[in-house]
Design an enzyme around this catalytic site. Structure first.
Site, PDB file in Angstrom:
ATOM      1  N   LYS A   1       1.413   4.234  -2.847  1.00  0.00           N
ATOM      2  CA  LYS A   1       1.131   5.657  -2.597  1.00  0.00           C
ATOM      3  C   LYS A   1       2.403   6.488  -2.817  1.00  0.00           C
ATOM      4  CE  LYS A   1      -2.179   7.404  -1.363  1.00  0.00           C
ATOM      5  NZ  LYS A   1      -3.388   7.907  -2.089  1.00  0.00           N
TER       6      LYS A   1
ATOM      7  N   TYR B   1       0.830  -1.212   0.000  1.00  0.00           N
ATOM      8  CA  TYR B   1       0.000   0.000   0.000  1.00  0.00           C
ATOM      9  C   TYR B   1       0.860   1.255   0.000  1.00  0.00           C
ATOM     10  CZ  TYR B   1      -2.617   3.896   2.041  1.00  0.00           C
ATOM     11  OH  TYR B   1      -3.141   5.138   2.287  1.00  0.00           O
TER      12      TYR B   1
HETATM   13  P1  NAD Z   1     -11.424   4.538   1.374  1.00  0.00           P
HETATM   14  O1  NAD Z   1     -10.885   3.178   1.060  1.00  0.00           O
HETATM   15  O2  NAD Z   1     -12.407   4.704   2.477  1.00  0.00           O
HETATM   16  O3  NAD Z   1     -12.110   5.152   0.054  1.00  0.00           O
HETATM   17  C1  NAD Z   1     -11.553   5.021  -1.222  1.00  0.00           C
HETATM   18  C2  NAD Z   1     -12.629   5.416  -2.245  1.00  0.00           C
HETATM   19  O4  NAD Z   1     -12.032   5.323  -3.542  1.00  0.00           O
HETATM   20  C3  NAD Z   1     -13.847   4.500  -2.235  1.00  0.00           C
HETATM   21  O5  NAD Z   1     -15.032   5.258  -2.286  1.00  0.00           O
HETATM   22  C4  NAD Z   1     -13.670   3.651  -3.498  1.00  0.00           C
HETATM   23  O6  NAD Z   1     -14.917   3.259  -4.073  1.00  0.00           O
HETATM   24  C5  NAD Z   1     -12.920   4.625  -4.408  1.00  0.00           C
HETATM   25  N1  NAD Z   1     -12.111   3.939  -5.423  1.00  0.00           N
HETATM   26  C6  NAD Z   1     -11.249   2.903  -5.231  1.00  0.00           C
HETATM   27  N2  NAD Z   1     -10.712   2.527  -6.409  1.00  0.00           N
HETATM   28  C7  NAD Z   1     -11.227   3.355  -7.359  1.00  0.00           C
HETATM   29  C8  NAD Z   1     -11.054   3.482  -8.761  1.00  0.00           C
HETATM   30  N3  NAD Z   1     -10.240   2.650  -9.430  1.00  0.00           N
HETATM   31  N4  NAD Z   1     -11.732   4.449  -9.426  1.00  0.00           N
HETATM   32  C9  NAD Z   1     -12.577   5.294  -8.748  1.00  0.00           C
HETATM   33  N5  NAD Z   1     -12.800   5.202  -7.429  1.00  0.00           N
HETATM   34  C10 NAD Z   1     -12.134   4.245  -6.733  1.00  0.00           C
HETATM   35  O7  NAD Z   1     -10.143   5.449   1.604  1.00  0.00           O
HETATM   36  P2  NAD Z   1      -9.966   6.702   2.598  1.00  0.00           P
HETATM   37  O8  NAD Z   1      -9.574   6.195   3.930  1.00  0.00           O
HETATM   38  O9  NAD Z   1     -11.113   7.618   2.453  1.00  0.00           O
HETATM   39  O10 NAD Z   1      -8.674   7.376   1.944  1.00  0.00           O
HETATM   40  C11 NAD Z   1      -8.789   8.345   0.910  1.00  0.00           C
HETATM   41  C12 NAD Z   1      -7.405   8.758   0.451  1.00  0.00           C
HETATM   42  O11 NAD Z   1      -6.688   9.307   1.547  1.00  0.00           O
HETATM   43  C13 NAD Z   1      -6.568   7.605  -0.074  1.00  0.00           C
HETATM   44  O12 NAD Z   1      -5.855   8.066  -1.195  1.00  0.00           O
HETATM   45  C14 NAD Z   1      -5.638   7.259   1.073  1.00  0.00           C
HETATM   46  O13 NAD Z   1      -4.426   6.746   0.588  1.00  0.00           O
HETATM   47  C15 NAD Z   1      -5.457   8.611   1.721  1.00  0.00           C
HETATM   48  N6  NAD Z   1      -5.187   8.592   3.171  1.00  0.00           N
HETATM   49  C16 NAD Z   1      -5.964   7.874   4.030  1.00  0.00           C
HETATM   50  C17 NAD Z   1      -5.702   7.930   5.401  1.00  0.00           C
HETATM   51  C18 NAD Z   1      -6.574   7.192   6.398  1.00  0.00           C
HETATM   52  O14 NAD Z   1      -6.256   7.180   7.588  1.00  0.00           O
HETATM   53  N7  NAD Z   1      -7.694   6.594   6.004  1.00  0.00           N
HETATM   54  C19 NAD Z   1      -4.630   8.672   5.883  1.00  0.00           C
HETATM   55  C20 NAD Z   1      -3.862   9.388   4.973  1.00  0.00           C
HETATM   56  C21 NAD Z   1      -4.148   9.345   3.622  1.00  0.00           C
END
Ligand code: NAD
Length: 350
Positions: free
Chosen positions: A162, A158
């Site tokens: 990223k 993962y």
């Molecule tokens: P999540 O898994 O809850 O949501 C991801 C969303 O992306 C979902 O709605 C999914 O349907 C959509 N998705 C996945 N593949 C796709 C594709 N090929 N085309 C279109 N849509 C697609 O993730 P999250 O926790 O909301 O994280 C959002 C972003 O923030 C991510 O990029 C993650 O790396 C980053 N992030 C998350 C955290 C955390 O603690 N959750 C922390 C820092 C950064």
């Protein structure tokens, strides 16, 4: 402004969509594939707004992305769509390479083609904002903090995907002049968090009288940020950040996983006592540690504070209390998701 949000049906994306519709006058296009991680129930409360639109599409599908951009003509693209679950990246890395790398490349290529057609003030104002994680920096020892200058050292499929997507975004900025922004954020928590991640998983299992599985000794340290603080930071960055710049976002809330779980149990003991004087903490059990489990993440968020004036509004104590209350009040949102996921039993996200 017109803001295209990819991944707006997921945990953080939906919090951003709800914030933009409820608290600003911006228009939003939510572009999401609705994978296992995305559901439109996360944005139901704003879906009737005439400033909100939804397109179901895959960020790897160049034609779909091009069509959505051409029709909506975004001034800002905030790119959150990703495969985001570390345990799933260990079980099956392929989808992470596809969505996080190929998908981000596709978004960049289509954003650039569109940006090149813009002129004057519209071209000047356009931004491509990539939402990323502090996990790209690797793992810390007992001391120290991640700054924007910390070398990348991702450890899981993962975080490697990223890190790769961050490098692509940065390359599109340097090579093609695309006005890009990157934010690297610590662990988020809050409402609408999918119940296979640590905090909602523990709440759900505690209420159901199940064991609360904690990896190893539970001594891994994460820096927790309430999701609504994160989306306020994102807005600050795409409205005021300097193109080409990276901003770390963190809550200054370092906690060991075991402390997080004990805190949840203590709040539940108060709000929904088990009866007969028993504590939910009695349900805590240790399970085998995740392979390659990073020991400690902690963020130095002084750049975004000093340059853009962002500071989190919630402490861990106030944010976790709000979160536990939200899960107690919204069982009809998360119970069907728990039932659907019981079929493919997953580990825990920590
Ligand atoms: P999540 O898994 O809850 O949501 C991801 C969303 O992306 C979902 O709605 C999914 O349907 C959509 N998705 C996945 N593949 C796709 C594709 N090929 N085309 C279109 N849509 C697609 O993730 P999250 O926790 O909301 O994280 C959002 C972003 O923030 C991510 O990029 C993650 O790396 C980053 N992030 C998350 C955290 C955390 O603690 N959750 C922390 C820092 C950064």
């Amino acid at each position: 402004m017109r803001i295209l949000v990819t991944g707006g049906a997921g945990f953080i994306g939906s919090a951003l969509v709800r914030h933009l519709i409820a608290d600003t006058t911006h228009e939003v296009l939510n572009f999401d594939k609705l994978t296992y991680a995305g559901t439109l129930s996360t944005v139901e409360e704003v879906a009737r707004s005439n400033r909100y639109r939804f397109v179901r599409g895959d960020i790897c599908d160049a034609q779909a992305v091009r069509g959505a951009i051409a029709e909506f003509r975004p001034e800002i693209i905030t790119h959150l769509a990703a495969e985001s679950h570390v345990d799933r990246s260990i079980d099956g890395p392929g989808a992470f390479i596809q969505t996080n790398l190929v998908g981000t490349y596709t978004m960049l290529a289509e954003a650039r083609s569109y940006w090149r057609t813009l002129e004057g003030a519209a071209k000047e104002a356009f931004r491509f904002h990539h939402i990323s994680t502090d996990e790209v920096y690797g793992s810390l020892g007992e001391t120290g903090l991640f700054t924007e200058d910390t070398p990348y050292d991702p450890r899981s499929p993962y975080s490697a995907s990223k890190a790769g997507s961050d490098h692509l975004v940065s390359a599109w900025g340097h090579t093609f002049g695309l006005p890009v922004l990157i934010t690297n954020c610590s662990n988020n928590y809050g409402p609408y968090h999918f119940p296979e991640k640590l905090i909602p998983l523990m709440i759900a299992k505690a209420l159901d009288g199940e064991p609360l599985p904690v990896y190893g000794k539970g001594d891994q340290v994460r820096d927790w940020l309430f999701v609504e603080d994160h989306v306020r930071a994102l807005r600050r960055v795409f409205e005021q950040g300097q193109p080409g710049r990276t901003y770390n976002v963190g809550g200054n809330n370092e906690k060991q996983n075991i402390e997080v779980v004990r805190t949840i149990c203590a709040i539940l003991d108060r709000l929904r006592p088990r009866g007969n004087g028993a504590s939910y903490a009695e349900q805590i059990t240790s399970v085998a540690d995740r392979p390659g489990h990073d020991k400690r993440y902690a963020i130095d968020a002084s750049r975004i504070r000093d340059e853009l004036g962002w500071v989190p509004a919630e402490t861990f104590e106030t944010g976790i209390e709000k979160t536990v209350r939200w899960y107690l009040d919204n069982e009809d949102w998360w119970r069907p998701l728990v039932a659907a996921r019981a079929a493919d039993r997953r580990g825990i996200e920590q």
